[in-house]
Design a protein around this motif. Structure first.
Motif, short mmCIF file in Angstrom:
data_model
loop_
_atom_site.label_atom_id
_atom_site.label_comp_id
_atom_site.label_asym_id
_atom_site.label_seq_id
_atom_site.Cartn_x
_atom_site.Cartn_y
_atom_site.Cartn_z
N PHE A 93 0.83 -1.21 0.00
CA PHE A 93 0.00 0.00 0.00
C PHE A 93 0.86 1.26 0.00
O PHE A 93 0.64 2.19 -0.80
CB PHE A 93 -0.94 0.02 1.21
CG PHE A 93 -1.72 1.31 1.33
CD1 PHE A 93 -2.88 1.50 0.60
CD2 PHE A 93 -1.27 2.35 2.15
CE1 PHE A 93 -3.59 2.69 0.69
CE2 PHE A 93 -1.98 3.54 2.24
CZ PHE A 93 -3.13 3.71 1.51
N THR A 120 -9.12 6.30 0.53
CA THR A 120 -8.18 6.21 1.65
C THR A 120 -8.75 6.82 2.93
O THR A 120 -9.69 7.59 2.92
CB THR A 120 -6.80 6.83 1.35
OG1 THR A 120 -6.89 8.25 1.37
CG2 THR A 120 -6.25 6.36 0.02
N LYS A 121 -8.13 6.44 4.03
CA LYS A 121 -8.57 6.88 5.35
C LYS A 121 -8.52 8.39 5.50
O LYS A 121 -9.28 8.97 6.30
CB LYS A 121 -7.73 6.20 6.44
CG LYS A 121 -6.26 6.56 6.40
CD LYS A 121 -5.49 5.83 7.47
CE LYS A 121 -4.46 4.85 7.05
NZ LYS A 121 -3.81 4.88 5.79
N GLY A 155 -9.09 1.81 -1.47
CA GLY A 155 -7.77 1.39 -1.01
C GLY A 155 -7.67 -0.09 -0.75
O GLY A 155 -6.66 -0.57 -0.24
N GLU A 203 -7.15 -1.21 3.84
CA GLU A 203 -7.35 0.23 4.03
C GLU A 203 -8.80 0.52 4.40
O GLU A 203 -9.08 1.39 5.23
CB GLU A 203 -6.96 1.00 2.77
CG GLU A 203 -7.09 2.51 2.87
CD GLU A 203 -6.03 3.17 3.75
OE1 GLU A 203 -6.08 4.41 3.91
OE2 GLU A 203 -5.15 2.45 4.29
#
Length: 414
Positions: A73, A272-273, A295, A299
């Protein structure tokens, strides 16, 4: 065990349900284990998307131990000196990462959900968009004429809703506020506001408390317009008000959330976070990551954990093929704050895999097969080829619409 080879595939669902095309990936390890994944919504022609996936594999995955998910990642997230959310690159990565988890599940002889926290739910609740009679799920016995437009005709919407509820769904979704224009946030017309209200009213009167109503908008409104619409919808108690403003207007989405009693959801166009954390801080109550873009599995598990800290819930978006759907299901089974999973039931979704995951009267039971529990049906995939330069996975209306618009997308595109 090392990642060795990659194959990419594109197939075109004949009805267009789930998007104009699906990009699948198959990875093989040096000891012969294969895993499949699916990339969601890469905004280029499908053949170009495949080349992007293959290039990323050769640069960052080939020769690596598939257990090193965090390393994979971070390498792709930072590719080309970016190191920031990139919806295209994360679409590429997500499909590859899903295939990695399929490999890991098969290597350890466990379903994926057992590798990411273990089964929390024995079955998961699903919902469906309302579709007209000719696009209804296999096995549905339609009661009524099937006439009318179930997005813009309240009577047709109510009839469709009753059929989906009788089929087993306890939550149904529609988005009658379109067309969805490329221009960004716009002020809906009185016609569009009234049509939306009339549809939801008719559905609620038809189904009563048998089903939740999910209201989608695809991010087309200004903040002020979204608040006006929310006030009209509040008497019918929708489970959520989805993506009321464009995804790059998170502050505006937060203002809508603060102005309505309806829970606000968003996330299908986020990745994504980082971006989901921004949504949570803005006040979004329900996150809708699409695992083929957000992700990948690991993720998105982190996104779900972040949501727990905000007392928020996860309702994965899956307007795609069956592989990303399966990945989202495994995540859901292992996620305490899971709410509901989008589901698409068509003959083609079932045919492109050797055996689809089970669906039983509105719910999915937990898979027990190793990995994702799916294998591609290569012959069916190949029998519906993509022609280069065709439609993107999803496309927006290219007509500029003003605040007095009365036309539907069918009337615009003819």
């Amino acid at each position: 065990m090392k990642l060795k080879d990659i194959e990419t595939f594109v197939t075109v669902p004949p009805t267009g349900i789930g998007g104009s095309f699906w990009v699948f990936v198959r990875l093989t390890t040096d000891n012969g284990i294969q895993g499949i994944g699916e990339c969601y919504g890469i905004p280029v022609s499908a053949d170009i998307a495949c080349r992007m996936v293959e290039d990323t594999f050769e640069r960052f995955f080939a020769g690596e131990d598939p257990h090193r998910v965090e390393t994979l990642f971070r390498r792709v997230y930072s590719a080309g000196f970016t190191q920031r959310p990139d919806v295209t690159m994360m679409g590429v990565f997500s499909g590859l990462e899903i295939a990695v988890w399929d490999i890991l599940g098969k290597a350890h002889e466990q379903p994926v959900h057992n590798l990411i926290g273990g089964r929390f739910h024995d079955r998961i609740r699903t919902y469906s968009y309302l579709y007209p009679k000719h696009l209804s799920p296999p096995g549905m016995v339609w009661q009524g004429s099937g006439a009318g437009d179930c997005y813009h005709d309240p009577d047709a919407a109510a009839e469709a809703a009753l059929n989906y509820v009788d089929f087993g769904f306890t939550a149904i979704k529609q988005d009658p506020a379109g067309p969805y224009s490329f221009q960004g946030g716009r002020e809906l017309s009185l016609t569009e506001l009234s049509r939306s209200e009339a549809n939801v009213k008719a559905i609620r009167e038809a189904v009563g408390d048998r089903a939740d109503i999910l209201f989608g908008t695809h991010g087309q409104m200004t903040t002020s317009s979204a608040i006006r619409l929310a006030k009209r919808l509040e008497p019918y108690d929708p489970l959520w008000f989805e993506e009321p403003c464009p995804p790059d207007q998170m502050e505006g989405i937060g203002k809508v959330a603060a102005a309505t009693s309806i829970p606000v959801s968003t996330g299908e166009r986020l990745t994504t976070k980082i971006e989901f954390h921004q949504a949570l801080k803005a006040g979004v109550a329900i996150l809708q990551p699409d695992i083929g873009r957000s992700g990948g599995i690991w993720e998105t598990k982190k996104i779900a954990v972040l949501a727990e800290a905000f007392n928020a819930q996860i309702a994965p978006h899956i307007y795609c093929g069956p592989v990303a759907h399966a990945a989202a299901a495994h995540l859901a089974f292992a996620t305490p704050n899971f709410l509901i999973l989008e589901s698409i039931l068509t003959d083609f979704h079932a045919a492109v895999v050797q055996k689809p995951l089970a669906w039983e009267a509105g719910y999915m039971p937990a898979p027990t097969e190793p990995g994702l529990g799916l294998e591609l049906n290569d012959a069916v995939v190949a029998s519906h080829p993509y022609k280069t330069g065709g439609r993107l996975h999803l496309e927006m209306c290219q007509t500029v619409l003003d605040s007095g618009n009365t036309r539907t997308i069918g009337e615009i595109e003819g």
